[in-house]
Design a protein around this motif. Structure first.
Motif, mmCIF file in Angstrom:
data_model
loop_
_atom_site.group_PDB
_atom_site.id
_atom_site.type_symbol
_atom_site.label_atom_id
_atom_site.label_comp_id
_atom_site.label_asym_id
_atom_site.label_seq_id
_atom_site.Cartn_x
_atom_site.Cartn_y
_atom_site.Cartn_z
ATOM 1 N N ARG A 162 13.026 9.204 3.619
ATOM 2 C CA ARG A 162 12.353 8.028 3.056
ATOM 3 C C ARG A 162 10.853 8.018 3.317
ATOM 4 O O ARG A 162 10.114 7.235 2.723
ATOM 5 N N MET A 163 10.407 8.858 4.264
ATOM 6 C CA MET A 163 8.979 8.992 4.576
ATOM 7 C C MET A 163 8.307 7.630 4.831
ATOM 8 O O MET A 163 8.814 6.848 5.604
ATOM 9 N N GLU A 164 7.170 7.375 4.165
ATOM 10 C CA GLU A 164 6.420 6.133 4.397
ATOM 11 C C GLU A 164 7.237 4.896 4.040
ATOM 12 O O GLU A 164 6.948 3.805 4.515
ATOM 13 N N GLY A 192 0.802 4.934 -0.813
ATOM 14 C CA GLY A 192 -0.027 5.213 0.358
ATOM 15 C C GLY A 192 0.653 6.179 1.325
ATOM 16 O O GLY A 192 1.869 6.145 1.495
ATOM 17 N N ILE A 193 -0.171 7.049 1.951
ATOM 18 C CA ILE A 193 0.365 8.087 2.836
ATOM 19 C C ILE A 193 -0.150 7.878 4.258
ATOM 20 O O ILE A 193 -1.321 7.542 4.467
ATOM 21 N N LEU A 194 0.746 8.058 5.231
ATOM 22 C CA LEU A 194 0.373 7.919 6.641
ATOM 23 C C LEU A 194 0.089 9.292 7.236
ATOM 24 O O LEU A 194 0.880 10.234 7.062
ATOM 25 N N VAL A 242 0.851 -1.192 0.000
ATOM 26 C CA VAL A 242 0.000 0.000 0.000
ATOM 27 C C VAL A 242 0.888 1.243 0.000
ATOM 28 O O VAL A 242 0.671 2.197 -0.759
ATOM 29 N N ARG A 243 1.931 1.212 0.830
ATOM 30 C CA ARG A 243 2.867 2.346 0.842
ATOM 31 C C ARG A 243 3.760 2.313 -0.390
ATOM 32 O O ARG A 243 4.098 3.350 -0.949
ATOM 33 N N GLY A 244 4.117 1.102 -0.832
ATOM 34 C CA GLY A 244 4.915 0.957 -2.050
ATOM 35 C C GLY A 244 4.213 1.568 -3.254
ATOM 36 O O GLY A 244 4.839 2.120 -4.155
ATOM 37 N N ILE A 270 -4.710 5.590 0.460
ATOM 38 C CA ILE A 270 -4.302 5.354 -0.931
ATOM 39 C C ILE A 270 -5.404 5.859 -1.865
ATOM 40 O O ILE A 270 -5.361 5.684 -3.075
ATOM 41 N N SER A 271 -6.411 6.555 -1.280
ATOM 42 C CA SER A 271 -7.597 6.912 -2.071
ATOM 43 C C SER A 271 -7.326 8.017 -3.093
ATOM 44 O O SER A 271 -8.171 8.298 -3.932
ATOM 45 N N HIS A 272 -6.124 8.620 -3.038
ATOM 46 C CA HIS A 272 -5.790 9.623 -4.058
ATOM 47 C C HIS A 272 -5.432 8.977 -5.396
ATOM 48 O O HIS A 272 -5.329 9.640 -6.409
ATOM 49 N N LYS A 273 -5.200 7.646 -5.372
ATOM 50 C CA LYS A 273 -4.917 6.937 -6.626
ATOM 51 C C LYS A 273 -6.248 6.547 -7.274
ATOM 52 O O LYS A 273 -7.246 6.344 -6.573
#
Lengths: 246, 572
Positions: B279-281, B261-263, B256-258, B311-314
């Motif tokens: 490196r963030m997420e 996805g954003i936390l 999801v982060r790969g 991940i809803s921005h995708k």
């Protein structure tokens, strides 16, 4: 806290009866959680198969309120409230104990299917479009719910003549693999008895992975069998060629 | 041998039918050995099916600058340099070949536009490196291996549990097991035994692990005299489901982060900026897990005590295509549509970096004839494992273990079995049936999980762990006094009474090692020793059975050769 009443089959190959258990219900709880509660607090010897509890391994199949389900994906709040929940083992396979059945027949059928065999000189270059169709079949988690509802097995016990939807999906996943070079059509016709399937789609309805078993696997495979064995034009060609060759 | 027991004889006995066990069995078969595979579950249900994100292998199909050197570097850095460097080197060098082989055995990976295996980004990996099949890579791997092995002809003993390794003097000689279905005992005589039994997650309540993960392989090896290593390094995956309670701990793949996805915390802040702005997420799992934990602890958690993962921005279709099981998992179990809204996630116990100490080349343990591969073995991942390095570990070291086990079998005469070991193993396994009015083993298990969650969790401190040791001693006593209802036929309460012993052994090993290591490194975080210690960075923690007590010592890491030091020094 709310409480649910479960009626769980307890017994073995010689028979048994349903036993009632009261289980506290938490939000989002699934039937497998309730079975674990019973093991942990009320009947530690209750036999249940499960592994991942995440819908990925296909171990915890049972018939919940008469419907074949993965118990790990069956939410308690999706079932009628204020009614007992019945949980019984898969009917198509012999009971070992409680909810655990003997599914070893499936492993025997699988052994008959020739494994993936690459075409000679396969380049291993192929595209997403080539694999989209096949990847659907490879989602199968072998929960055997499709085998359980298939009337050829469930009602007619044709274990010797029939492979069942799971293994038609398996064959489809191999035969439609872009690099595979073996035909399994004869096996489908003879050993796996695909002709016995009369496409009632019961298997598709219960598949927890939403594989379109009937439309995408069984029907195309039936067409292959028909093309190879029952096409009148091809049959004549084969007869003539076969006669010449001998 | 007494005819009281069903006996099977093999050159190589593989314990565990996940990726490592199956790959070992295939290799040993290829060497002409007779191979038996013993599995607690049905074939094809092993924990490997739950692996989602992918197999890390520097194929350079997507990022052409990738190669074994960057993969080696990422693995060593991710493991905070505690890794066995030789294992990390072999792993990085051999993984691409193992993936190609898997493809040639029929695995169907997602494709690049030019028709090769597609690779995705993952935490701690410099390049896009994870070969994958949507988010069900492990299932594809297990089916491929299963099918190959079955057709090559190994004997599979399904739903069969090992209770004791048998030894002949200073070597492993086989195992005593029982059929789960009937409760009857079975003896395996083998020249080589490969432990591929996976991890230990079931000693904690919030875990992504299945019931099988009770540390049997490590505990059995320990009892038989093999050494365990780096047991303090237990990985908490940063993203497990936190709501509803019934699904707590179920894995939310790092993919999801790969995939972008954003936390965020409850205030909408992208908090990884504070913990790892570079490196963030996609920072390493130890860092992300601690970050989420800290956000929640400091009052910035979500309603149910986690963080938001979005991940809803995708595009919705893209999410459904690349993360199909996540889409269904949240929709069905949590009533969340991840194409429209955020998931709630929090740390869940996921992986054991420590385990049976093995030699890099052969995967042989300190007990001759006993090999170990996959999660059951220690060394490759050091203090923290990178996502995707587990599936490649299974293939690379599964193969090496199978090869060396077959070789060992060729070179050694058949062992002798000691009937005394068999009968004492049998009576110990049955002891709970002899006791009346004792506790339900499940009750002891629940309390063990509480102790490990509360006292040996993400952040550790001396007082807690000392208390945990006291509690573990009490639990051991309680476990020795449980009793069982019903017969030996498929009796989960009885099975639990046996697995409890394994869980208690590995829990004690984790706690003692964690107490000894006075520093914070990778997945091991000490509140009382928050810094990396250069001195501890040169030591592995070793556990062995010292009579009836647990022996504990530190061994110095082997010196890294100059050429590998050079690889590490290069930055890109």
């Amino acid at each position: 806290m709310a409480e649910a009443l479960l009626k769980v089959f307890r017994g073995n190959k010689d028979g048994g009866q349903s036993v009632e258990f009261k289980v506290p219900v938490a939000p989002g709880m699934v039937v497998l959680d309730a079975l674990h509660y019973i093991q942990g607090h009320l009947a530690p010897d209750l036999a249940v198969r499960w592994n991942c509890k995440a819908g990925k391994c296909g171990s915890c199949s049972a018939e919940v309120n008469g419907r074949p389900r993965l118990t790990c994906k069956t939410r308690m709040d999706s079932l009628p409230q204020n009614e007992p929940i019945t949980v019984i083992p898969l009917k198509t396979f012999p009971v070992i104990k409680d909810l655990v059945t003997d599914v070893s027949w499936n492993y025997k059928v699988n052994k008959k299917i020739p494994p993936f065999t690459p075409k000679p000189g396969a380049s291993w270059k192929f595209y997403q479009d080539d694999v989209d169709r096949v990847q659907e079949f490879r989602k199968c988690i072998e929960c055997f719910l499709c085998q359980n509802v298939c009337h050829v097995l469930r009602d007619h016990d044709k274990y010797d003549q029939f492979g069942g939807p799971r293994f038609f999906v398996r064959v489809a996943g191999l035969d439609m693999h872009p690099m595979d070079g073996v035909s399994r059509t004869k096996l489908l016709k003879n050993d796996l008895g695909i002709g016995l399937c009369n496409i009632t789609k019961c298997c598709t309805e219960v598949c927890p992975e939403d594989i379109h078993i009937t439309d995408n696997a069984i029907i195309p495979l039936k067409e292959r069998v028909v093309d190879e064995f029952y096409d009148p034009v091809l049959w004549i060609v084969r007869e003539i060629r076969g006669a010449r060759e001998t | 041998m007494s005819d009281r027991f069903e006996t099977h004889e093999h050159d190589v006995l593989v314990v565990g039918a996940g990726g490592a066990g199956l790959r070992a069995a295939i290799e040993a078969l290829g060497q002409g050995a007779s191979v038996g595979v013993v599995s607690k579950s049905l074939l094809g249900k092993a924990h490997t099916v739950m692996a989602e994100g992918g197999i890390a292998a520097a194929m350079a199909n997507v990022d052409s600058a990738d190669g074994w050197k960057p993969h080696f570097r990422d693995t060593m850095r991710g493991g905070k340099m505690l890794n066995n460097w030789r294992m990390a080197q072999l792993h990085a060098q051999e993984a691409p070949e193992r993936v190609k082989e898997l493809e040639q055995w029929g695995a169907l990976f997602d494709r690049t536009e030019d028709g090769r295996i597609l690779q995705r980004a993952f935490g701690g990996h410099t390049f896009r490196r994870l070969c994958h099949v949507g988010d069900r890579t492990g299932l594809e791997m297990i089916r491929t291996l299963q099918d190959r092995g079955v057709h090559m002809g190994f004997d599979v003993y399904m739903e069969c549990t090992i209770v004791r390794l048998l030894t002949d003097g200073e070597r492993c000689a086989g195992a005593l097991a029982y059929w789960r279905e009937t409760g009857r005992f079975v003896v395996f005589k083998a020249k080589s035994v490969v432990m591929a039994t996976g991890g230990i997650g079931k000693a904690w309540p919030i875990t992504s692990n299945s019931w099988e993960y009770t540390g049997d392989g490590m505990a059995l090896a320990y009892e038989a005299g093999a050494e365990l290593m780096d047991m303090e390094f237990v990985q908490f995956h940063p993203t497990g489901m936190v709501w509803p309670p019934g699904v707590q701990g179920i894995l939310v793949t790092e993919a999801v982060r790969g995939e972008g996805g954003i936390l965020r915390n409850k205030n909408g802040e992208r908090f990884m900026e504070r913990y790892d702005p570079k490196r963030m997420e996609l920072s390493t799992r130890d860092v992300v897990a601690r970050s989420i934990y800290t956000e929640v602890k400091e009052g910035r958690g979500t309603e149910h005590g986690g963080a938001y993962l979005d991940i809803s921005h995708k595009p919705a279709e893209y999410v459904k295509k690349k993360l199909p099981s996540m889409y269904h998992q949240f929709k069905e179990l949590a009533d969340v549509d991840i194409t429209k809204g955020a998931m709630e996630v929090g740390p869940t116990l996921h992986y054991m970096m420590g385990g049976i100490r093995v030699e890099a080349e052969t995967a042989q343990s300190s007990l001759p004839g006993l090999f170990a591969a996959g999660e059951a073995a220690a060394g490759l991942h050091g203090a923290n494992r990178l996502g995707g390095n587990s599936l490649s570990d299974l293939l690379v070291f599964g193969r090496r273990a199978g090869l060396a086990a077959a070789q060992h079998a060729k070179e050694t005469p058949a062992p002798n079995l000691d009937e005394g070991q068999i009968t004492s193993g049998e009576s110990e396994a049955l002891s709970a049936f002899q006791r009346q009015g004792g506790e339900n083993p499940y009750a002891v298990h629940r309390d063990l999980q509480k102790v490990m969650q509360n006292l040996v969790g993400i952040f550790r401190i001396r007082e807690d762990m000392e208390k945990a040791l006291v509690e573990l001693a009490k639990l051991k006593e309680r476990a020795a006094h449980t009793s069982i209802e019903g017969s030996r036929m498929f009796n989960p309460g009885w099975h639990m009474s046996i697995e409890l012993k394994s869980m208690l052994t590995v829990s004690e090993a984790v706690t003692r090692s964690a107490l000894m290591r006075e520093e914070s490194r990778g997945a091991h975080s000490r509140i009382d020793f928050p810094e990396l210690s250069p001195e501890w960075g040169t030591k592995n923690s070793i556990i062995w059975r010292d009579g009836s007590a647990m022996g504990l010592r530190q061994d110095k890491l082997a010196e890294m050769p100059a050429e590998l030091k050079q690889v590490l020094a290069e930055d890109k």
